[in-house]
Design a protein around this motif. Structure first.
Motif, PDB file in Angstrom:
ATOM      1  N   PRO A   1       0.831  -1.203   0.000  1.00 21.97           N
ATOM      2  CA  PRO A   1       0.000   0.000   0.000  1.00 21.97           C
ATOM      3  C   PRO A   1       0.860   1.246   0.000  1.00 21.97           C
ATOM      4  N   GLY A   2       0.271   2.365  -0.348  1.00 24.28           N
ATOM      5  CA  GLY A   2       0.967   3.641  -0.268  1.00 24.28           C
ATOM      6  C   GLY A   2       1.512   4.108  -1.597  1.00 24.28           C
ATOM      7  N   ASP A   3       1.516   5.404  -1.805  1.00 28.10           N
ATOM      8  CA  ASP A   3       2.055   5.983  -3.025  1.00 28.10           C
ATOM      9  C   ASP A   3       3.553   6.195  -2.902  1.00 28.10           C
ATOM     10  N   ILE A   4       4.233   6.213  -4.039  1.00 29.97           N
ATOM     11  CA  ILE A   4       5.647   6.542  -4.054  1.00 29.97           C
ATOM     12  C   ILE A   4       5.799   8.042  -3.824  1.00 29.97           C
ATOM     13  N   MET A   5       6.646   8.399  -2.870  1.00 33.93           N
ATOM     14  CA  MET A   5       6.948   9.805  -2.628  1.00 33.93           C
ATOM     15  C   MET A   5       8.420  10.026  -2.897  1.00 33.93           C
ATOM     16  N   ASP A   6       8.833  11.277  -3.050  1.00 33.96           N
ATOM     17  CA  ASP A   6      10.227  11.560  -3.332  1.00 33.96           C
ATOM     18  C   ASP A   6      11.062  11.428  -2.059  1.00 33.96           C
ATOM     19  N   VAL A   7      12.375  11.408  -2.236  1.00 36.10           N
ATOM     20  CA  VAL A   7      13.269  11.223  -1.107  1.00 36.10           C
ATOM     21  C   VAL A   7      13.322  12.476  -0.247  1.00 36.10           C
ATOM     22  N   ASN A   8      13.740  12.287   0.992  1.00 41.11           N
ATOM     23  CA  ASN A   8      13.960  13.383   1.925  1.00 41.11           C
ATOM     24  C   ASN A   8      15.454  13.711   1.888  1.00 41.11           C
ATOM     25  N   GLN A   9      15.791  14.961   1.615  1.00 35.64           N
ATOM     26  CA  GLN A   9      17.198  15.337   1.446  1.00 35.64           C
ATOM     27  C   GLN A   9      18.014  15.078   2.712  1.00 35.64           C
ATOM     28  N   SER A  10      17.405  15.293   3.864  1.00 34.67           N
ATOM     29  CA  SER A  10      18.123  15.023   5.116  1.00 34.67           C
ATOM     30  C   SER A  10      18.457  13.548   5.246  1.00 34.67           C
ATOM     31  N   ALA A  11      17.530  12.682   4.803  1.00 36.02           N
ATOM     32  CA  ALA A  11      17.783  11.240   4.837  1.00 36.02           C
ATOM     33  C   ALA A  11      18.910  10.871   3.875  1.00 36.02           C
ATOM     34  N   VAL A  12      18.924  11.518   2.720  1.00 35.64           N
ATOM     35  CA  VAL A  12      19.993  11.287   1.743  1.00 35.64           C
ATOM     36  C   VAL A  12      21.348  11.639   2.356  1.00 35.64           C
ATOM     37  N   GLU A  13      21.443  12.825   2.939  1.00 34.55           N
ATOM     38  CA  GLU A  13      22.716  13.276   3.495  1.00 34.55           C
ATOM     39  C   GLU A  13      23.140  12.406   4.671  1.00 34.55           C
ATOM     40  N   SER A  14      22.162  11.955   5.460  1.00 33.14           N
ATOM     41  CA  SER A  14      22.472  11.118   6.616  1.00 33.14           C
ATOM     42  C   SER A  14      23.082   9.782   6.195  1.00 33.14           C
ATOM     43  N   VAL A  15      22.483   9.123   5.208  1.00 37.46           N
ATOM     44  CA  VAL A  15      22.979   7.808   4.811  1.00 37.46           C
ATOM     45  C   VAL A  15      24.297   7.928   4.049  1.00 37.46           C
ATOM     46  N   MET A  16      24.491   9.037   3.320  1.00 34.94           N
ATOM     47  CA  MET A  16      25.771   9.223   2.640  1.00 34.94           C
ATOM     48  C   MET A  16      26.882   9.518   3.635  1.00 34.94           C
ATOM     49  N   ASN A  17      26.560  10.278   4.677  1.00 34.51           N
ATOM     50  CA  ASN A  17      27.535  10.505   5.761  1.00 34.51           C
ATOM     51  C   ASN A  17      27.874   9.200   6.462  1.00 34.51           C
TER      52      ASN A  17
END
Length: 247
Positions: free
Chosen positions: A176-192
């Motif tokens: 269930p649920g629609d696809i939403m775009d990524v959260n930039q803070s989450a992107v930076e956190s996982v790359m860090n």
């Protein structure tokens, strides 16, 4: 995983093919890819959602058996195929890999691509604003769900999946649920977390290349495109650089 530059000339990345009996043209496009362009690569990473809904490795309904055979022919020819789970095919398991010669890799995987450390993900866990989806994901990825669901007969699993689709209002997804775009803070956190300057992912169907800074370093997020009946997309990475391929 390190990519030995002396041996690897090209690595291809694809995601979000959503292969199913309902989309024969997309299936044929993928089979053509396996028998042609894919054979030029040293390795192919499938970053999730190879299938639109995977109900278990014992599902031999057409065209799944043909897909298995053709992938197996590709790996037998020497091209390495590595697969991440997506939000639609997270039940893909060891039997599929054994029959196809492929390898399942972690949800967050760092590879050395010709000198650049690169994080590979499907991308759904980056959509942290979609809290309903993340809650459903936690349950559906649990051993309890997998053991219960896969312990049922295939025909019963098909009924359950159809009921999920009906309840969620989606035409094709198990989740269930629609696809939403990524959260930039989450992107930076996982790359860090992984100390990388490049991230490649799929899931959002928003093909693009984004540049930004993290701690003063120039970083890049590359989003893979989804496949359609009339077009497929692959990302080629080699010593010569990065190229987006339309297939």
């Amino acid at each position: 995983m390190s990519t030995p530059e002396s041996q690897s000339n090209e690595i291809l990345f694809i995601s979000d093919l959503h292969l199913s009996p309902e989309y024969p043209a997309t299936v044929q496009r993928f089979l053509n890819f396996l028998n042609n362009r894919a054979r030029q690569a040293d390795a192919i990473f499938i970053l999730g959602d190879l299938f639109d809904a995977w109900l278990g490795d014992d599902d031999n309904e057409a065209p799944y058996q043909d897909i298995r055979v053709q992938i197996g022919m590709l790996t037998s020819s020497g091209t390495e195929v590595l697969i991440q789970h997506g939000n639609r095919d997270f039940l893909l398991g060891d039997d599929f890999c054994r029959h196809t010669g492929t390898q399942l890799v972690p949800d967050e995987m760092v590879v050395d691509l010709f000198g650049t450390k690169t994080l590979l993900m499907h991308g759904d866990t980056l959509c942290t604003d979609d809290t309903g989806y993340l809650k459903a994901r936690e349950y559906l990825r649990s051993d309890a769900f997998a053991n219960d669901f896969l312990g049922r007969k295939l025909e019963e699993r098909k009924v359950i999946a159809a009921d999920y689709r009906k309840q969620s209002g989606e035409a094709t997804s198990l989740l269930p649920g629609d696809i939403m775009d990524v959260n930039q803070s989450a992107v930076e956190s996982v790359m860090n977390k992984h100390d990388v300057t490049r991230l490649i992912h799929g899931h959002t169907h928003r093909q693009a290349r984004h540049q930004f800074e993290i701690n003063g370093k120039t970083c890049e997020r590359i989003v893979l495109g989804e496949w359609h009946s009339d077009q497929g997309m692959a990302l080629s990475v080699s010593q010569d650089g990065i190229e987006e391929l339309l297939l």
